[in-house]
Design a protein around this motif. Structure first.
Motif, PDB file in Angstrom:
ATOM      1  N   GLY A  11       0.796  -1.227   0.000  1.00 33.35           N
ATOM      2  CA  GLY A  11       0.000   0.000   0.000  1.00 33.35           C
ATOM      3  C   GLY A  11       0.821   1.266   0.000  1.00 33.35           C
ATOM      4  N   THR A  12       1.941   1.260  -0.732  1.00 36.21           N
ATOM      5  CA  THR A  12       2.858   2.407  -0.681  1.00 36.21           C
ATOM      6  C   THR A  12       2.206   3.706  -1.144  1.00 36.21           C
ATOM      7  OG1 THR A  12       3.704   1.780  -2.877  1.00 36.21           O
ATOM      8  CG2 THR A  12       4.914   0.987  -0.958  1.00 36.21           C
ATOM      9  N   ARG A  13       1.220   3.611  -2.044  1.00 35.18           N
ATOM     10  CA  ARG A  13       0.586   4.831  -2.539  1.00 35.18           C
ATOM     11  C   ARG A  13      -0.295   5.484  -1.482  1.00 35.18           C
ATOM     12  NH1 ARG A  13      -2.354   3.074  -7.900  1.00 35.18           N
ATOM     13  NH2 ARG A  13      -2.858   1.301  -6.557  1.00 35.18           N
ATOM     14  N   LEU A  14      -0.549   4.769  -0.383  1.00 31.79           N
ATOM     15  CA  LEU A  14      -1.354   5.333   0.703  1.00 31.79           C
ATOM     16  C   LEU A  14      -0.508   5.691   1.923  1.00 31.79           C
ATOM     17  CD1 LEU A  14      -4.496   3.009   0.555  1.00 31.79           C
ATOM     18  CD2 LEU A  14      -4.443   5.456   0.058  1.00 31.79           C
ATOM     19  N   TYR A  15       0.816   5.621   1.778  1.00 28.61           N
ATOM     20  CA  TYR A  15       1.682   6.046   2.881  1.00 28.61           C
ATOM     21  C   TYR A  15       1.393   7.504   3.210  1.00 28.61           C
ATOM     22  CZ  TYR A  15       4.860   1.984   2.703  1.00 28.61           C
ATOM     23  OH  TYR A  15       5.410   0.734   2.775  1.00 28.61           O
ATOM     24  N   PRO A  16       1.422   7.923   4.483  1.00 33.69           N
ATOM     25  CA  PRO A  16       1.844   7.161   5.660  1.00 33.69           C
ATOM     26  C   PRO A  16       0.736   6.332   6.315  1.00 33.69           C
ATOM     27  CG  PRO A  16       1.437   9.418   6.279  1.00 33.69           C
ATOM     28  CD  PRO A  16       1.227   9.360   4.789  1.00 33.69           C
ATOM     29  N   THR A  17      -0.515   6.494   5.863  1.00 31.25           N
ATOM     30  CA  THR A  17      -1.616   5.791   6.530  1.00 31.25           C
ATOM     31  C   THR A  17      -1.392   4.288   6.574  1.00 31.25           C
ATOM     32  OG1 THR A  17      -3.158   7.501   5.797  1.00 31.25           O
ATOM     33  CG2 THR A  17      -4.111   5.418   6.526  1.00 31.25           C
ATOM     34  N   SER A  18      -0.993   3.702   5.440  1.00 31.44           N
ATOM     35  CA  SER A  18      -0.863   2.253   5.364  1.00 31.44           C
ATOM     36  C   SER A  18       0.435   1.735   5.984  1.00 31.44           C
ATOM     37  CB  SER A  18      -0.979   1.794   3.908  1.00 31.44           C
ATOM     38  OG  SER A  18      -0.040   2.473   3.091  1.00 31.44           O
ATOM     39  N   LEU A  19       1.234   2.625   6.562  1.00 30.36           N
ATOM     40  CA  LEU A  19       2.363   2.158   7.360  1.00 30.36           C
ATOM     41  C   LEU A  19       1.879   1.492   8.643  1.00 30.36           C
ATOM     42  CD1 LEU A  19       4.878   5.150   7.073  1.00 30.36           C
ATOM     43  CD2 LEU A  19       5.259   2.803   6.249  1.00 30.36           C
ATOM     44  N   ALA A  20       0.729   1.933   9.125  1.00 29.70           N
ATOM     45  CA  ALA A  20       0.225   1.460  10.416  1.00 29.70           C
ATOM     46  C   ALA A  20      -0.864   0.399  10.280  1.00 29.70           C
ATOM     47  CB  ALA A  20      -0.314   2.640  11.218  1.00 29.70           C
ATOM     48  N   VAL A  21      -1.540   0.372   9.141  1.00 26.40           N
ATOM     49  CA  VAL A  21      -2.678  -0.531   8.988  1.00 26.40           C
ATOM     50  C   VAL A  21      -2.774  -0.967   7.534  1.00 26.40           C
ATOM     51  CG1 VAL A  21      -4.298   1.383   8.568  1.00 26.40           C
ATOM     52  CG2 VAL A  21      -5.170  -0.789   9.420  1.00 26.40           C
ATOM     53  N   SER A  22      -3.200  -2.201   7.308  1.00 26.16           N
ATOM     54  CA  SER A  22      -3.406  -2.687   5.943  1.00 26.16           C
ATOM     55  C   SER A  22      -4.373  -1.782   5.198  1.00 26.16           C
ATOM     56  CB  SER A  22      -3.961  -4.111   5.982  1.00 26.16           C
ATOM     57  OG  SER A  22      -4.465  -4.492   4.721  1.00 26.16           O
ATOM     58  N   LYS A  23      -4.105  -1.555   3.924  1.00 27.00           N
ATOM     59  CA  LYS A  23      -5.001  -0.686   3.150  1.00 27.00           C
ATOM     60  C   LYS A  23      -6.388  -1.284   3.042  1.00 27.00           C
ATOM     61  CE  LYS A  23      -3.688  -2.407  -1.474  1.00 27.00           C
ATOM     62  NZ  LYS A  23      -3.199  -2.018  -2.814  1.00 27.00           N
ATOM     63  N   GLN A  24      -6.508  -2.611   3.160  1.00 26.69           N
ATOM     64  CA  GLN A  24      -7.820  -3.243   3.088  1.00 26.69           C
ATOM     65  C   GLN A  24      -8.600  -3.130   4.392  1.00 26.69           C
ATOM     66  OE1 GLN A  24      -5.004  -4.870   2.028  1.00 26.69           O
ATOM     67  NE2 GLN A  24      -5.309  -5.041  -0.176  1.00 26.69           N
ATOM     68  N   LEU A  25      -7.983  -2.577   5.423  1.00 18.84           N
ATOM     69  CA  LEU A  25      -8.685  -2.320   6.678  1.00 18.84           C
ATOM     70  C   LEU A  25      -9.032  -0.847   6.846  1.00 18.84           C
ATOM     71  CD1 LEU A  25      -6.627  -4.645   9.040  1.00 18.84           C
ATOM     72  CD2 LEU A  25      -8.995  -4.989   8.296  1.00 18.84           C
ATOM     73  N   ILE A  26      -8.511  -0.006   5.976  1.00 16.81           N
ATOM     74  CA  ILE A  26      -8.871   1.416   5.988  1.00 16.81           C
ATOM     75  C   ILE A  26     -10.339   1.542   5.587  1.00 16.81           C
ATOM     76  CG2 ILE A  26      -8.438   3.648   4.893  1.00 16.81           C
ATOM     77  CD1 ILE A  26      -5.518   2.735   4.528  1.00 16.81           C
ATOM     78  N   PRO A  27     -11.123   2.384   6.258  1.00 16.36           N
ATOM     79  CA  PRO A  27     -12.542   2.460   5.932  1.00 16.36           C
ATOM     80  C   PRO A  27     -12.826   3.141   4.593  1.00 16.36           C
ATOM     81  CG  PRO A  27     -11.990   4.056   7.640  1.00 16.36           C
ATOM     82  CD  PRO A  27     -10.780   3.202   7.440  1.00 16.36           C
ATOM     83  N   VAL A  28     -13.773   2.596   3.879  1.00 17.23           N
ATOM     84  CA  VAL A  28     -14.430   3.292   2.778  1.00 17.23           C
ATOM     85  C   VAL A  28     -15.794   3.706   3.315  1.00 17.23           C
ATOM     86  CG1 VAL A  28     -15.433   3.102   0.483  1.00 17.23           C
ATOM     87  CG2 VAL A  28     -13.207   2.067   0.963  1.00 17.23           C
ATOM     88  N   TYR A  29     -15.900   4.939   3.665  1.00 15.78           N
ATOM     89  CA  TYR A  29     -17.021   5.554   4.363  1.00 15.78           C
ATOM     90  C   TYR A  29     -17.310   4.866   5.694  1.00 15.78           C
ATOM     91  CZ  TYR A  29     -21.521   7.680   5.427  1.00 15.78           C
ATOM     92  OH  TYR A  29     -22.555   8.336   6.059  1.00 15.78           O
ATOM     93  N   ASP A  30     -18.189   3.870   5.747  1.00 17.02           N
ATOM     94  CA  ASP A  30     -18.664   3.374   7.035  1.00 17.02           C
ATOM     95  C   ASP A  30     -18.254   1.940   7.351  1.00 17.02           C
ATOM     96  OD1 ASP A  30     -20.202   2.255   5.046  1.00 17.02           O
ATOM     97  OD2 ASP A  30     -22.125   2.533   6.059  1.00 17.02           O
ATOM     98  N   LYS A  31     -17.347   1.374   6.572  1.00 14.65           N
ATOM     99  CA  LYS A  31     -16.950  -0.014   6.817  1.00 14.65           C
ATOM    100  C   LYS A  31     -15.562  -0.256   6.246  1.00 14.65           C
ATOM    101  CE  LYS A  31     -20.614  -0.961   4.436  1.00 14.65           C
ATOM    102  NZ  LYS A  31     -20.777   0.295   3.636  1.00 14.65           N
ATOM    103  N   PRO A  32     -14.854  -1.262   6.752  1.00 15.40           N
ATOM    104  CA  PRO A  32     -13.508  -1.548   6.240  1.00 15.40           C
ATOM    105  C   PRO A  32     -13.542  -1.920   4.762  1.00 15.40           C
ATOM    106  CG  PRO A  32     -13.910  -2.716   8.304  1.00 15.40           C
ATOM    107  CD  PRO A  32     -15.229  -2.147   7.868  1.00 15.40           C
ATOM    108  N   THR A  33     -12.486  -1.567   4.059  1.00 13.09           N
ATOM    109  CA  THR A  33     -12.423  -1.823   2.621  1.00 13.09           C
ATOM    110  C   THR A  33     -12.685  -3.282   2.283  1.00 13.09           C
ATOM    111  OG1 THR A  33     -10.872   0.006   2.268  1.00 13.09           O
ATOM    112  CG2 THR A  33     -10.910  -1.720   0.601  1.00 13.09           C
ATOM    113  N   ILE A  34     -12.192  -4.211   3.087  1.00 11.30           N
ATOM    114  CA  ILE A  34     -12.323  -5.635   2.752  1.00 11.30           C
ATOM    115  C   ILE A  34     -13.780  -6.094   2.719  1.00 11.30           C
ATOM    116  CG2 ILE A  34     -12.118  -6.522   5.101  1.00 11.30           C
ATOM    117  CD1 ILE A  34     -10.406  -8.826   3.884  1.00 11.30           C
ATOM    118  N   TYR A  35     -14.679  -5.374   3.368  1.00  7.78           N
ATOM    119  CA  TYR A  35     -16.094  -5.755   3.308  1.00  7.78           C
ATOM    120  C   TYR A  35     -16.603  -5.765   1.864  1.00  7.78           C
ATOM    121  CZ  TYR A  35     -17.355  -5.661   8.310  1.00  7.78           C
ATOM    122  OH  TYR A  35     -17.484  -5.945   9.647  1.00  7.78           O
TER     123      TYR A  35
END
Length: 291
Positions: A11-35
Motif C-alpha cells: 500500500g505504498t501509494r497510501l503512505y503514511p496511513t498504510s504504514l500502520a494498517v493494511s489498506k484493506q482495513l482502511i474504511p471506505v465511508y462506514d466499513k472496512p475496505t475488505i467488506y
C-alpha cells in the motif's frame, strides 16, 4: 466454487496511513475496505473463502472477521510473505481450492450495480477456462485491457498498453476453473519479479478458453489504492447510502438475503455494533425480515 480475497501488498501509494494498517482495513465511508470484495464473493454464492495477507496484517483480519461462522461462511487465512504477484494467490491457496473452481477478487476493489448477484451466480455456475470482467474506462492505458471482436469474443489482452486497442479495462475480479493452479505453477516471474495475473489469463486465451463479461451501464467499479480513489469511493458510498437508505456491502444483510443466516442471527450481529448507525441498520433489516 471457492473464493480468495487477496488483501496483501504494502500500500505504498497510501503512505503514511498504510504504514500502520493494511489498506484493506482502511474504511471506505462506514466499513472496512475488505467488506466490499468479501461481499462480492458472498453475492456470487461463495461461502468457502480464503483471505491472503501479510504476516503482520493477518491477526487484524482474524480479529475483524473471525472464522466467518457468524455469517454462515467458512473463512480461512494464509500469508503472503511479500508481494510476489497476484497469480501467487493460486499457489498459496492451492490446498484451499482443492479440486474446485475459484474466484479471485482483489482486496481494494469495489463493485456495485443492478443485477450483480444474479450475474455472478450465473457466471460461477459452470466455469470452463477463465472469465474476466470488463469495464469501460476513459484511461485504459492504466489497466490491463481486453479487446473483443465484433462477435464479442475476447481476442487479446494487453497490460497497460501505450496505445490501447479498446477502452475495456479488466477489473480485479477473476473466475477460473481448476486448471488455474497448474497454470500458475508453470508461469515464470516477470521482469519485475512477480507472477503476473495477465500471464495466467494469456495462457487461457491462447487455449481459446478465456471470455470477457462486460459490466454494463449503470455499474460502478472502483479501487481504493490512492488517497484520491479512496476519497472518491467513500463519497460514492456515502451519497448512495444517505439517499437510498441502503448499505452497500453490508455483509450481515447479504448473509441474511442469501440464506446463510436467519433473522435472529442477523439481529444479534447488529446488536454487537449497536453503537453505530451501521449496527442499527443491521438490526432494522433483521427486524423487518419476512417471517
Amino acid at each position: 466454487m471457492k473464493g480468495i480475497v487477496l488483501a496483501g501488498g504494502s500500500g505504498t501509494r497510501l503512505y503514511p496511513t498504510s504504514l500502520a494498517v493494511s489498506k484493506q482495513l482502511i474504511p471506505v465511508y462506514d466499513k472496512p475496505t475488505i467488506y466490499y470484495p468479501l461481499s462480492t464473493l458472498m453475492l456470487a454464492g461463495i461461502r468457502d473463502i480464503l483471505v491472503i495477507s501479510s504476516p503482520a496484517d493477518l491477526p487484524q483480519f482474524r480479529r475483524l472477521l473471525g472464522d466467518g461462522s457468524s455469517l454462515g461462511l467458512n473463512l480461512d487465512y494464509a500469508q503472503q510473505d511479500r508481494p510476489n504477484g497476484l497469480a501467487e494467490a493460486f499457489l498459496i491457496g492451492s490446498e484451499h481450492i482443492g479440486s474446485d473452481s475459484v474466484a479471485l477478487v482483489l482486496g481494494d476493489n469495489i463493485f456495485h450495480g443492478p443485477g450483480f448477484s444474479a450475474l455472478l451466480q450465473e457466471t460461477a455456475r459452470d466455469v470452463d477456462g477463465c472469465v474476466l470482467f470488463g469495464y469501460i474506462v476513459t484511461d485504459p492505458q492504466r489497466y490491463g485491457v481486453g479487446e473483443v471482436n465484433p462477435e464479442g469474443r475476447l481476442v487479446s489482452i494487453e497490460e497497460k498498453p501505450n496505445v490501447p486497442k479498446s477502452n475495456r479495462a479488466i477489473t480485479g475480479l477473476y473466475f477460473y476453473d481448476n486448471d488455474v493452479v497448474d497454470i500458475a505453477k508453470n508461469i515464470r516471474p516477470s521482469a519485475r519479479g512477480e507472477l503476473e495475473i495477465t500471464d495466467v489469463n494469456l495462457t487461457y486465451l491462447a487455449e481459446d478458453r478465456a471470455r470477457l463479461v462486460d459490466l454494463g451501464r449503470g455499474f460502478t467499479w472502483l479501487d481504493t489504492g490512492t488517497p484520491e480513489s479512496l476519497l472518491t469511493a467513500s463519497q460514492y458510498v456515502q451519497v448512495l447510502e444517505s439517499r437510498q437508505h441502503v448499505r452497500i456491502a453490508c455483509i450481515e444483510e447479504i448473509a441474511l438475503h442469501m440464506g446463510y443466516i436467519d433473522a435472529d442471527a442477523c439481529h444479534r450481529l447488529g446488536a454487537r455494533l449497536a453503537g453505530s448507525e451501521y449496527g442499527k441498520y443491521v438490526q432494522e433489516v433483521a427486524s423487518g425480515w419476512p417471517g
